[in-house]
Design a protein around this motif. Structure first.
Motif, mmCIF file in Angstrom:
data_model
loop_
_atom_site.group_PDB
_atom_site.id
_atom_site.type_symbol
_atom_site.label_atom_id
_atom_site.label_comp_id
_atom_site.label_asym_id
_atom_site.label_seq_id
_atom_site.Cartn_x
_atom_site.Cartn_y
_atom_site.Cartn_z
ATOM 1 N N ASP A 112 0.810 -1.220 0.000
ATOM 2 C CA ASP A 112 0.000 0.000 0.000
ATOM 3 C C ASP A 112 0.844 1.271 0.000
ATOM 4 O O ASP A 112 0.427 2.293 -0.542
ATOM 5 C CB ASP A 112 -0.934 0.010 1.217
ATOM 6 N N ASN A 113 2.024 1.201 0.646
ATOM 7 C CA ASN A 113 2.829 2.429 0.743
ATOM 8 C C ASN A 113 4.125 2.346 -0.054
ATOM 9 O O ASN A 113 5.040 3.141 0.154
ATOM 10 C CB ASN A 113 3.142 2.749 2.210
ATOM 11 N N LYS A 116 5.816 5.362 -1.604
ATOM 12 C CA LYS A 116 6.493 6.247 -0.650
ATOM 13 C C LYS A 116 7.968 5.877 -0.511
ATOM 14 O O LYS A 116 8.819 6.730 -0.225
ATOM 15 C CB LYS A 116 5.777 6.161 0.694
ATOM 16 N N TYR A 117 8.274 4.584 -0.733
ATOM 17 C CA TYR A 117 9.652 4.098 -0.573
ATOM 18 C C TYR A 117 10.326 3.844 -1.915
ATOM 19 O O TYR A 117 11.319 3.120 -1.977
ATOM 20 C CB TYR A 117 9.642 2.799 0.240
#
Length: 466
Positions: A112-113, A116-117
């Motif tokens: 899901d994230n 972001k990374y």
């Protein structure tokens, strides 16, 4: 005594009730003359490990571990072992080998994230082989924790052989994942064993070179790494030629056996035994870790060897015969039905029983093993053997020449053996001590009350006598 259930050609058909009473295994009676060895075996598992999923098209299928456990249960091999539900490795345990920033990344990133990374994905080798999937960090904790638990049973002497089929992920590096492996449970387990054992021998019979373990111990003589694998300079991970021998203090303590496509049972077993016997005789390990990757079987989805299950198991049986403390781990293997067959069979080798070659009728997911429903399908006729007798003999001579440099087992100064083999935190230890102290105080109170009652009874007895 004749066991009809071991005869696949039997013309006798048993009814349902008779099948229910038929034994699933025959104990193997070992005698002193046969070099008999009846070890105490522990089996370490966590059913949650099979619930994770790398992705629909990814070849790594943790589901194979559930099939393995079902086979072990269906054959009732739990009757021959100590079975343990393993713990999840803590962050602190993982940091015994892996870097803090890498573990922090594993903890934090999710599907899901992941955007972001994005700047860290290349740094941490995230891609098709090692994708970000749901529960990736939890999955890593589970299989690493089982290997650590198994190593502690060996250290404490509670087990002679400890098995964790979910482990054996030998490619993971200190700073990054590699080859479907996120955490190197083998390195963590060996580091744990080195607190007590002066010399540990690591043996890898996966199709792929055990590069992550070799790299971790390349500079030390306390761990000798031996890997049998396919090598042509291009096949993943591209390492593992016979000239990789270690550096510094670890020079000559890495041994690589590069093989070509299609090696068969007889060639593999002969080479394996002719190399491993002098290795063990010269290095004199006090414990052995064996990685039993199933992708070296014939008909593996990513494989290119011709090994049958019995031949793969014969290598494990040979190492077991030396009677040393032994950690047995899984590894690669991408045809789940054959992976589970192999690891169930090798569990039977560890526990000294001979299994019925026909799979039990009560086995869940039995349809996965059709059409033969056999523990030993023919896997050895897929590819031509490109390992000529001349090539294998020259390779064997090179390896034996290499072993001459060992000059016996290296001496090790064991200054201190850490007492904490259970790896408890200070708070956990203090809680146990507090509980024991309270129990001790309560026992003292009860003893004083008993003494008071005895004194009163004695006083009454004396009054009556007067």
């Amino acid at each position: 005594m004749s066991y009809r259930w071991l005869d696949e050609d039997s013309t006798i058909s048993l009814d349902y009730k008779a099948n229910q009473k038929t034994p699933f295994y025959e104990p193997i009676v070992n005698t002193f003359q046969d070099g008999g060895y009846n070890p105490n075996v522990s089996y370490h598992f966590n059913p949650d490990v099979s619930q994770y999923h790398y992705g629909v098209r990814h070849p790594m299928k943790p589901f194979r571990l559930m099939l393995t456990d079902h086979l072990v249960l269906a054959y009732k091999l739990y009757e021959k072992m100590d079975v343990y539900h393993s713990h999840r490795a803590s962050r602190e345990e993982l940091l015994e080998f892996h870097s803090d920033d890498y573990i922090k990344f594993l903890e934090s990133v999710t599907p899901d994230n992941v955007k972001k990374y994005s700047q860290y994905l290349k740094q941490f080798n995230i891609g098709d082989d090692c994708p970000v999937f749901e529960g990736m960090y939890d999955y890593s904790q589970i299989y690493a924790g089982a290997s650590l638990d198994a190593s502690r049973k060996l250290i404490s002497g509670m087990s002679d052989i400890a098995i964790n089929w979910s482990g054996g992920l030998h490619h993971a590096k200190k700073y990054e994942p590699s080859g479907f492996c996120y955490v190197n449970d083998i390195v963590l387990a060996i580091l744990n064993m080195l607190t007590v054992h002066p010399r540990v021998l690591y043996i890898d019979i996966d199709l792929h070179h055990g590069d992550g373990v070799q790299e971790a111990f390349y500079l030390t003589d306390r761990v000798m790494t031996v890997s049998f694998h396919k090598y042509n300079g291009e096949f993943f991970p591209g390492t593992g030629n016979h000239d990789e021998v270690g550096l510094g203090k670890g020079k000559h303590f890495a041994l690589n056996i590069p093989l070509q496509d299609g090696i068969d049972d007889e060639s593999y077993i002969r080479l394996f035994k002719s190399v491993m016997e002098p290795v063990i005789t010269n290095y004199k390990p006090t414990a052995i870790v064996q990685q039993c990757g199933a992708d070296s079987l014939g008909y593996d989805r990513l494989g290119c060897f011709n090994l049958n299950i019995a031949a793969h198991g014969e290598c494990v049986k040979f190492i077991k015969s030396f009677g040393l403390p032994m950690l047995v781990l899984g590894g690669g293997g991408y045809t789940p039905r054959n992976v589970s067959r192999l690891w169930c069979y090798e569990t039977s080798i560890m526990t000294n029983v001979k299994l019925n070659s026909k799979l039990p009728e009560t086995l869940p997911f039995r349809n996965f093993f059709q059409p033969d429903y056999s523990l030993h399908p023919n896997l050895g006729d897929r590819l031509d053997n490109k390992n000529s007798k001349r090539y294998l003999e020259n390779l064997r001579n090179q390896l034996l020449e290499h072993l001459r440099f060992l000059r016996g087992a290296p001496s090790v100064a064991m200054n201190e053996i850490p007492p904490d083999i259970q790896n408890m935190s200070t708070d956990e230890e203090q809680a146990i001590l507090d509980k024991l102290n309270k129990e001790s105080e309560y026992d003292e109170y009860l003893e004083s009350e008993r003494q008071k009652m005895n004194d009163k009874d004695q006083a009454r007895t004396n009054e009556q006598e007067e």
